[in-house]
Design a protein around this motif. Structure first.
Motif, PDB file in Angstrom:
ATOM      1  N   UNK A  63       0.822  -1.208   0.000  1.00 25.43           N
ATOM      2  CA  UNK A  63       0.000   0.000   0.000  1.00 25.43           C
ATOM      3  C   UNK A  63       0.857   1.261   0.000  1.00 25.43           C
ATOM      4  N   UNK A  64       1.950   1.249   0.742  1.00 29.36           N
ATOM      5  CA  UNK A  64       2.859   2.400   0.755  1.00 29.36           C
ATOM      6  C   UNK A  64       3.476   2.615  -0.623  1.00 29.36           C
ATOM      7  N   UNK A  65       3.902   1.520  -1.249  1.00 25.78           N
ATOM      8  CA  UNK A  65       4.487   1.608  -2.585  1.00 25.78           C
ATOM      9  C   UNK A  65       3.465   2.152  -3.589  1.00 25.78           C
ATOM     10  N   UNK A  66       2.238   1.687  -3.488  1.00 24.47           N
ATOM     11  CA  UNK A  66       1.185   2.181  -4.378  1.00 24.47           C
ATOM     12  C   UNK A  66       0.947   3.672  -4.179  1.00 24.47           C
ATOM     13  N   UNK A  67       0.881   4.076  -2.929  1.00 20.71           N
ATOM     14  CA  UNK A  67       0.578   5.474  -2.611  1.00 20.71           C
ATOM     15  C   UNK A  67       1.675   6.418  -3.103  1.00 20.71           C
ATOM     16  N   UNK A  68       2.923   5.961  -2.991  1.00 25.07           N
ATOM     17  CA  UNK A  68       4.050   6.815  -3.334  1.00 25.07           C
ATOM     18  C   UNK A  68       4.387   6.824  -4.823  1.00 25.07           C
ATOM     19  N   UNK A  69       4.233   5.647  -5.469  1.00 28.00           N
ATOM     20  CA  UNK A  69       4.785   5.527  -6.814  1.00 28.00           C
ATOM     21  C   UNK A  69       3.798   5.100  -7.906  1.00 28.00           C
ATOM     22  N   UNK A  71       0.372   6.237  -8.735  1.00 25.57           N
ATOM     23  CA  UNK A  71      -0.862   7.013  -8.712  1.00 25.57           C
ATOM     24  C   UNK A  71      -1.872   6.557  -9.734  1.00 25.57           C
ATOM     25  N   UNK A  72      -1.393   6.017 -10.849  1.00 22.13           N
ATOM     26  CA  UNK A  72      -2.295   5.586 -11.910  1.00 22.13           C
ATOM     27  C   UNK A  72      -3.189   4.416 -11.492  1.00 22.13           C
ATOM     28  N   UNK A  73      -2.725   3.631 -10.553  1.00 19.73           N
ATOM     29  CA  UNK A  73      -3.498   2.463 -10.124  1.00 19.73           C
ATOM     30  C   UNK A  73      -4.330   2.756  -8.876  1.00 19.73           C
ATOM     31  N   UNK A  74      -4.366   3.992  -8.473  1.00 19.91           N
ATOM     32  CA  UNK A  74      -5.065   4.347  -7.247  1.00 19.91           C
ATOM     33  C   UNK A  74      -6.558   4.550  -7.478  1.00 19.91           C
ATOM     34  N   UNK A  75      -7.339   4.167  -6.498  1.00 12.32           N
ATOM     35  CA  UNK A  75      -8.724   4.604  -6.435  1.00 12.32           C
ATOM     36  C   UNK A  75      -8.726   5.990  -5.799  1.00 12.32           C
ATOM     37  N   UNK A  76      -9.873   6.552  -5.552  1.00  7.30           N
ATOM     38  CA  UNK A  76      -9.955   7.844  -4.873  1.00  7.30           C
ATOM     39  C   UNK A  76      -9.162   7.801  -3.570  1.00  7.30           C
ATOM     40  N   UNK A  77      -8.409   8.857  -3.300  1.00  8.77           N
ATOM     41  CA  UNK A  77      -7.559   8.883  -2.102  1.00  8.77           C
ATOM     42  C   UNK A  77      -8.375   8.671  -0.829  1.00  8.77           C
TER      43      UNK A  77
END
Length: 353
Positions: A63-69, A71-77
């Motif tokens: 989750x940390x890796x997703x949040x930091x690097x 962004x394209x794979x993120x749902x709404x923050x």
């Protein structure tokens, strides 16, 4: 390009698996938090019991890796943080319970807090594909009833997964199977987020399972089982309503139908018999199966086989129209009913009930 993308995901999952395995090995060698056998136990010697730490750590690393690097794979923050912090909350409270052994009502209260927290971030089941003419849900919009459904669905999954964590490989192996099928389904439906969470769970659990099955050198504890139950409760809501996959809410319940059925049947049976449903026991169907003389290995592999068949059903489910998807549950329900009759008959004959 797709090949390189898939290779990157595979490499990331492999790293998570190795991290989980390393943490699991460390816990086996260093932890003093042991599950001491008692009359309800299915193991015979003290065993390290916070293996879920490895699963939770790899999840939050991802989750940390997703949040930091990523962004394209993120749902709404808002939904991302709600999901992540609520999962962290239930993991932390469950670890505390593993260390301090609090009463059931304290554990239940912590589960409720985690569920209310994730709902507070707006992760709510507000729409479900029901067949036409099904009571008052014909418009497929749940309205205020969605809060009720969401609360009991997530709370039920937390406790179902916790109750089913009683044999080597049972909770872990079924998490890998369900997570793998959910990853495949959400990925092929265009997911940006749910499929990554799915393979993160699969990798983290696989690193732990190396030491849990078949010999049971490490147990996942409440931190592992409640965390998995919570995640499997929230993830289908995200995949259906807040991820680009828009995967049917019915997929995950089918993937874990044998867990949901076993827990529901056992709860209802004990309630009708006037038993204290909050008291620990050894009369789940899978536990009776084991107590009838079948080894951990045989019972667990049987449940894995059922999970694979449910996965095949889930792959089929997403190819048919929404209103017809509930019908996919029918053969699995019939199978569970036959299985129940056989197990209960032999358990009563053997004096186990």
């Amino acid at each position: 390009m797709l090949i390189f993308s898939l290779a990157g995901h595979f490499l990331f999952a492999l790293v998570l698996l190795l991290v989980s395995a390393a943490i699991s090995l460390f816990l086996i060698k260093r932890t003093q938090v042991l599950d001491i056998p008692n009359g309800r136990s299915s193991h015979k010697k003290p065993t390290p019991t916070i293996g879920g730490v490895a699963i939770v750590f790899t999840f939050f690393l991802s989750m940390i890796m997703l949040y930091l690097f990523a962004g394209k794979t993120m749902i709404s923050e808002r939904f991302f943080l709600g999901f992540t912090f609520s999962a962290l909350l239930i993991a932390g409270m469950s670890l505390y319970d593993d260390l301090k052994k609090k009463p059931f009502y304290i554990r239940l209260a912590t589960h409720v807090i985690a569920v209310l927290m994730v709902m507070g971030f707006g992760i709510i089941i507000h729409r479900v594909d029901f067949p036409p003419g099904l009571m008052f849900l014909t418009n497929r919009s749940l309205g205020a009833f969605g809060y009720f459904v969401t609360f009991w669905w997530i709370l039920g999954m937390i406790n179902a997964y916790n109750f089913m964590d009683g044999l080597n490989g049972m909770a872990g192996g079924n998490a890998i199977i369900a997570g793998s099928f959910f990853c495949i389904i959400t990925y092929t439906q265009g997911s940006d987020f749910a499929y990554i969470v799915s393979y993160t769970l699969v990798a983290g659990v696989a690193g732990f399972l190396i030491f849990n099955f078949p010999r049971g050198k490490l147990f996942m504890g409440d931190i592992g089982s409640t965390f998995l139950g919570f995640t499997f409760g929230v993830l289908p809501i995200i995949a259906s309503l807040y991820d680009n996959a828009h995967t049917s809410l019915l997929v995950l319940p089918l993937l874990l139908f044998h867990f949901i059925y076993d827990t529901s049947f056992t709860f209802i049976r004990r309630l009708f018999k006037g038993e204290n449903v909050f008291q620990a026991h050894r009369t789940h169907l899978y536990q009776l199966f084991n107590r009838l003389g079948f080894t951990h290995f045989k019972v667990t592999v049987f449940y894995w086989g059922v999970a694979v068949l449910q996965g095949v059903g889930a792959l089929w489910m997403v190819t048919i129209p929404g209103p017809m998807r509930l019908m996919v549950f029918l053969p699995y329900l019939i199978f569970q009913m036959i299985y129940t009759i056989v197990i209960i008959y032999h358990a009563r004959k053997g004096g186990l009930l």
